[in-house]
Design an enzyme around this catalytic site. Structure first.
Site, mmCIF file in Angstrom:
data_model
loop_
_atom_site.group_PDB
_atom_site.id
_atom_site.type_symbol
_atom_site.label_atom_id
_atom_site.label_comp_id
_atom_site.label_asym_id
_atom_site.label_seq_id
_atom_site.Cartn_x
_atom_site.Cartn_y
_atom_site.Cartn_z
ATOM 1 N N SER A 46 8.638 -7.918 9.347
ATOM 2 C CA SER A 46 7.210 -7.680 9.530
ATOM 3 C C SER A 46 6.397 -8.951 9.737
ATOM 4 C CB SER A 46 6.652 -6.908 8.328
ATOM 5 O OG SER A 46 6.798 -7.654 7.139
ATOM 6 N N LYS A 67 -0.267 -3.647 1.940
ATOM 7 C CA LYS A 67 -0.651 -4.855 2.674
ATOM 8 C C LYS A 67 -2.153 -4.899 2.922
ATOM 9 C CE LYS A 67 3.827 -5.281 5.023
ATOM 10 N NZ LYS A 67 4.567 -5.210 6.295
#
Length: 795
Positions: free
Chosen positions: A673, A716
């Site tokens: 990611s 996140k």
């Protein structure tokens, strides 16, 4: 065919009605009631009775009944709530010929099928044999109402009357009875009946033998009991009676009062007999006694009654936990299934989430809402399979496994058992505990779970297992397949504020011995503690900080130091020390080559700063920061893409090397990611352009420049908000995950979605928009990619 033989049909199931017999019939089906009423309207009250071929047929037709039946006359009819109650007298055997009508009832054309008279020595011999068999059956069955067959035989005109009379009480199966009705001669009927009665006699004689043996066994047990009592008295007279014999007597009393399953009862009886035969000084005496005590203490048949009131369960969940609406709804769904189907196997729930988000307390709330006993087992660091399955009794100090111990403590067979920290199971030469859990957590297997110490099948299928974990990565896939995964994410600052006010502060006041008037913490102070002294997804560190404040105030109250009860934000330095985190000021001014990424950790989301600098010489790409193999490959792919498009990115000089570093260097990191963040950092350092300091990003990159979706979006985005960032760039395919983010957080952040790395670069480095216009238009002509779009969140 005369009109006399066109009669209403009554279909019966699982029974055969014989001629010359009188029997009650209950008629309840609509067509059957109509047929009976039609017969009652006739002067002769005649009706034909046939057996159904398939008992399950609800509306039988002529084809659904047997070929041979019985013509009968209705002697009496009484109407009740459940239909008509008839007394029917059988007249003669008939054969079905045709159908006259089908509605509202079936009317059949039948012809007489009387068995012709037949004489001879064989017929007479069979008649006598059948009569003797009937008398013997009556004797063995010990019927309360007997039949004097000798007197009956004198009144019968035909051997068939005797056959049908005996068959009506002999307990024949429907198939056997129909076969007897179909028989066309006296000899054939008598042979069939003789064979059926012979089998019935064998069964009854065997039953009598078993009953006699059981009675003899009971007598033997009574004799053993008297002998044991005499032996106890003799031992007392000889001075040999002691505490151990009293304990054995107590165990026998408990055994006789217990309600054990058959297999367990037999084993417990064997253990008790062996224990009584052993001397108290024998080495095996204590082992046998401890094992027998466990058998008698376990709740083999004891179940607690579930209080499956969904409104009450919702109230308890809301009282114990703030927020977590989706999690509460899923729990209530499982409880609803248990309410509708009490015999269903209890689900295996697995709560997965960062520390401190309420996984363990959710399990306690479920147990409280169900009214069940709650037991918690910590699996963290467990590396011995015997901890779960138990040790064999051959070992010194052997004991049952922790699952059986938990059930024994709960004293019911259906407690709520929480298996905490299943992701931290160990493995050693002593076995794999995860392999033992495969049987324990499988409803198809755990109904006969055998603990090594107990060595008897115990039913764990009614236990409500709840499993907790911080991550799923270390849980074996077969074990994971047996569980219902429920993800718990981190809390927002507003949710933490409410949790602190409702739960944490009252609990810390009680632990510190303070009254409400002695300590008041305003909302602004709590938010200052959240932002300046904690950085976590849960609230465990927040509770520790609030507890620290409560202890400081308690010290002042105990030493009678005068102070105001309200704690202001400017007092936190004195109470908690210097501020630990500065989210608002962190990395306010970024240098070229520094990009803000987002990462998922077991503690929730986190902000990840990726730094890149140029080197005058050396290797092309140097990577540091404890990067895993996937993350290293992402860095290689990002550099390859940037160098392949250096002209379109306005990169003039690509000589020398590049050093890419991901703090903190001592923490291992891996995953794809960070690909777009690395590509942005490399573009920034090679072009010398600065990345916006209020923007964070996440996503996987491909060599063709596509931005692929990643996981952990909610964590996140919450991490970006905690860090004071204002903009977040996500892969467009993650747009479906935005609904999981609280509306208030979506309203405070500008969320952008990107299809390609060029979209990310334009949003993160606005000064490159002119350079990237040609590249973006070229890519757009070859695909459907569009410019990054902002998420329109409600304010």
């Amino acid at each position: 065919m005369n009109e006399f033989n066109k009669l209403p049909m009554l279909a019966v199931r699982n029974v055969v009605f014989f001629p010359f017999t009188l029997a009650p019939l209950l008629v309840g089906r609509i067509a059957s009631v109509a047929a009976a009423e039609a017969s009652l309207k006739r002067e002769d009250k005649l009706i034909v009775i046939f057996s159904q071929k398939d008992p399950a047929a609800e509306n039988p037709t002529a084809d659904d009944v047997e070929l041979f039946g019985t013509k009968a006359v209705i002697k009496r009819a009484v109407r009740g709530d459940d239909g008509l109650q008839l007394i029917v007298q059988g007249l003669e055997r008939v054969e079905r010929v045709g159908v006259e009508q089908t509605e509202p009832y079936v009317k059949l054309s039948v012809k007489s099928a009387v068995v012709p008279a037949e004489t001879g020595t064989e017929v007479e011999a069979l008649q006598r044999a059948v009569l003797a068999q009937a008398k013997r059956i009556q004797e063995l069955a010990q019927a309360t109402v007997g039949i004097d067959f000798d007197e009956v035989v004198e009144q019968l005109d035909s051997p068939m009357q005797l056959v049908y009379l005996i068959a009506s009480f002999a307990g024949l199966s429907p198939d056997q009875a129909q076969e007897l009705l179909v028989a066309g001669t006296h000899l054939e009927s008598l042979k069939l009946l003789h064979g059926f009665l012979e089998h019935e006699l064998e069964v009854l004689e065997l039953q009598t033998k078993i009953a006699t043996a059981a009675k003899s066994e009971m007598t033997r047990e009574q004799r053993e009991y008297l002998l044991r009592q005499q032996m106890r008295v003799i031992q007392e007279e000889l001075g040999q009676g002691d505490g151990e014999s009293a304990e054995v007597d107590e165990l026998r009393t408990r055994f006789e009062e217990s309600n054990l399953p058959d297999e367990v009862h037999r084993e417990a009886q064997r253990l008790l007999n062996r224990l009584e035969a052993l001397s108290p000084s024998a080495p095996d005496f204590q082992v046998a006694r401890t094992h027998l005590e466990l058998v008698l203490e376990l709740p083999w048949n004891k179940l607690s009654v579930d209080a499956l009131d969904l409104a009450h369960a919702r109230k308890i969940l809301d009282e114990d936990h703030f927020g977590l609406e989706e999690i509460k709804d899923r729990i209530l769904e499982h409880l609803a299934v248990m309410k509708l189907n009490p015999q269903a196997h209890a689900p295996i729930l697995c709560f997965v989430g960062p520390p401190g988000v309420g996984k363990t307390s959710l399990g306690k709330s479920i147990a409280r809402s169900l009214g069940r006993q709650f037991e918690r087992l910590s699996l963290g660091g467990m590396s011995d399979e015997a901890e779960l399955r138990g040790h064999r009794r051959t070992y010194i100090g052997a004991m049952p496994g922790r699952i059986i111990q938990a059930v024994r403590r709960a004293e019911v067979r259906n407690p709520v058992v929480m298996l905490d920290e299943i992701d931290k199971l160990g493995q050693s030469y002593k076995g794999d505990p995860a392999a033992a859990l495969l049987e324990i957590l499988d409803p198809a297997q755990n109904d006969t779970f055998r603990d090594n110490y107990l060595d008897l099948p115990f039913d764990l299928s009614r236990v409500f297992f709840i499993v907790t974990a911080n991550t799923l990565d270390t849980i074996p896939r077969p074990l994971l397949d047996r569980m219902e995964i429920i993800q718990l994410s981190g809390y927002t600052d507003e949710e933490k504020l409410e949790i602190a006010k409702r739960y944490l502060i009252p609990r810390q006041l009680q632990e510190a011995g303070l009254k409400d008037a002695q300590l008041k913490i305003p909302d602004a102070t709590i938010l200052s503690v959240i932002g300046g002294y904690t950085r976590e997804a849960g609230v465990r560190e927040l509770e520790r900080r609030l507890g620290q404040i409560a202890r400081k105030v308690a010290f002042r109250v105990a030493t009678e130091v005068k102070s105001k009860p309200t704690i202001k934000s400017d007092q936190l330095d004195d109470l908690l020390g210097p501020q630990r985190f500065f989210q608002e000021q962190a990395r306010r001014n970024l240098d070229p080559g520094v990009a803000t990424g987002l990462a998922w950790t077991e503690a929730g989301g986190d902000v990840l700063y990726i730094e890149a600098i140029r080197l005058p010489d050396g290797e092309r790409l140097r990577l540091t920061g404890q990067l895993g193999s996937v993350m290293q490959e992402s860095a290689q792919a990002a550099l390859s893409y940037v160098l392949a498009h250096q002209k379109q990115l306005c990169i003039e000089d690509t000589t020398g090397g590049i050093h890419l570093h991901v703090p903190a260097g001592a923490v291992p990191k891996d995953g794809p990611s960070a690909g777009v963040t690395m590509a942005t950092a490399l573009t920034s350092v090679l072009t010398g352009q600065v990345i916006r300091s209020d923007t964070a990003m996440t996503g996987e990159i491909t060599l063709s420049g596509l931005v692929l979706p990643v996981g952990g979006i909610k964590e996140k985005v919450l991490a970006a908000r905690r860090a004071g960032l204002k903009r977040v760039i996500l892969p467009r395919e993650n747009q479906k995950d935005i609904d999981q983010i609280p509306a208030q957080v979506r309203g405070e952040l500008e969320i952008l979605f990107a299809d390609r790395i060029e979209d990310v670069l334009v949003a993160a480095i606005p000064t490159l928009e002119g350079c990237l216009s040609s590249l973006r238009s070229k890519k757009r002509r070859g695909s459907t990619s569009t410019a990054p779009s902002a998420h329109a969140a409600p304010k």
